[in-house]
Design a protein around this motif. Sequence first.
Motif, PDB file in Angstrom:
ATOM      1  N   ASP A  70      27.200  71.122  43.947  1.00 46.72           N
ATOM      2  CA  ASP A  70      27.392  70.176  45.050  1.00 46.72           C
ATOM      3  C   ASP A  70      27.410  68.773  44.434  1.00 46.72           C
ATOM      4  O   ASP A  70      26.441  68.372  43.777  1.00 46.72           O
ATOM      5  CB  ASP A  70      26.225  70.367  46.034  1.00 46.72           C
ATOM      6  N   GLU A  91      22.302  77.238  44.681  1.00 45.60           N
ATOM      7  CA  GLU A  91      22.687  75.824  44.697  1.00 45.60           C
ATOM      8  C   GLU A  91      21.567  74.946  44.132  1.00 45.60           C
ATOM      9  O   GLU A  91      20.503  74.833  44.745  1.00 45.60           O
ATOM     10  CB  GLU A  91      22.988  75.392  46.145  1.00 45.60           C
ATOM     11  N   GLU A 135      30.732  68.994  52.761  1.00 47.35           N
ATOM     12  CA  GLU A 135      29.426  69.053  53.444  1.00 47.35           C
ATOM     13  C   GLU A 135      28.975  67.603  53.616  1.00 47.35           C
ATOM     14  O   GLU A 135      28.295  67.041  52.758  1.00 47.35           O
ATOM     15  CB  GLU A 135      28.437  69.851  52.585  1.00 47.35           C
ATOM     16  N   HIS A 176      30.599  72.397  46.742  1.00 50.06           N
ATOM     17  CA  HIS A 176      30.461  71.463  47.866  1.00 50.06           C
ATOM     18  C   HIS A 176      30.880  70.063  47.429  1.00 50.06           C
ATOM     19  O   HIS A 176      30.490  69.620  46.350  1.00 50.06           O
ATOM     20  CB  HIS A 176      29.007  71.377  48.332  1.00 50.06           C
TER      21      HIS A 176
END
Length: 269
Positions: free
Chosen positions: A185, A152, A246, A211
């Motif tokens: 993300d 990530e 998230e 995410h």
Amino acid sequence: MNFKIGIVLSVQPASFTAITHQGDILANVSRMKALGYDGVELAIRDPNQIDRDDLLNALAQSGIPVPAIGTGQAFGEEGLCFIHEEKSVRDQAIARFLSHVPLAAAWKAVIIIGLIRGQRAATLSLQTAEYYLESALRETAGQHPEVKFAIEPINRYETDFIRSVDEGLRLIDRLKLENVGLLLDTFHMNIEEPSMVTSIALAGERIFHFHVADSNRWDPGAGHINFAEILETLDRVGYQHYISAEIIPQPDGDTAAQQAIIHLRRLLS
Ligand code: LER
Ligand code: MN
């Protein structure tokens, strides 16, 4: 669009703020199921400190899939990481990371390589940090082709090492391990990427997990990220895995989780 919607839950208490629910996993899983989530992503600090059979049974009984396992709390709470200057800490991080593998194999979950990669000490060269990280990934992901792993990219305020999609792609190109891809993300991309849709298109089939949080890390819809174009781009590149929320429990965990799924379902319909 063929996405499923998930949400991050923390199995153990954590100081990380972008989690709507922590502890009491049974209660939280059934809450998320009732809200309509298709799966729950579990952040687990230390699998050795929980009863893994209990957890496996609880999830099997709930019938809800676990698409991904977060590992960053080992760094956030205990400072374990792959690029630590002390070998004993690097070894502990590798052992901890490997302890997630049996759960991931049972759930067919992607294991996340987020903050556990660590932050670079001022005295550690980029070259050495890259060497430590690549060695750790070969010792872990390289030995477990049956499990998928996702690196990530994380924004500059939380890490100084692999912040952009481009850096993440260069790392997986060097690794050449089929089972290692990226976790993108939206919160981090909003800070680091010149264009989120261009970066998503560039990462394409190397996106293993995704995410979502809005620009303020609240639920999608509460900030200024254009999720419609992001979901369209993911669809265009053939992404078919989970979109996992998230997000900060604002105004409270239940409300944030509910608002997130309402907004995402509306965009996907
Ligand atoms: C984790 O998925 C994340 O997004 C990071 O900011 C902190 O772990
Ligand atoms: Mn994330």
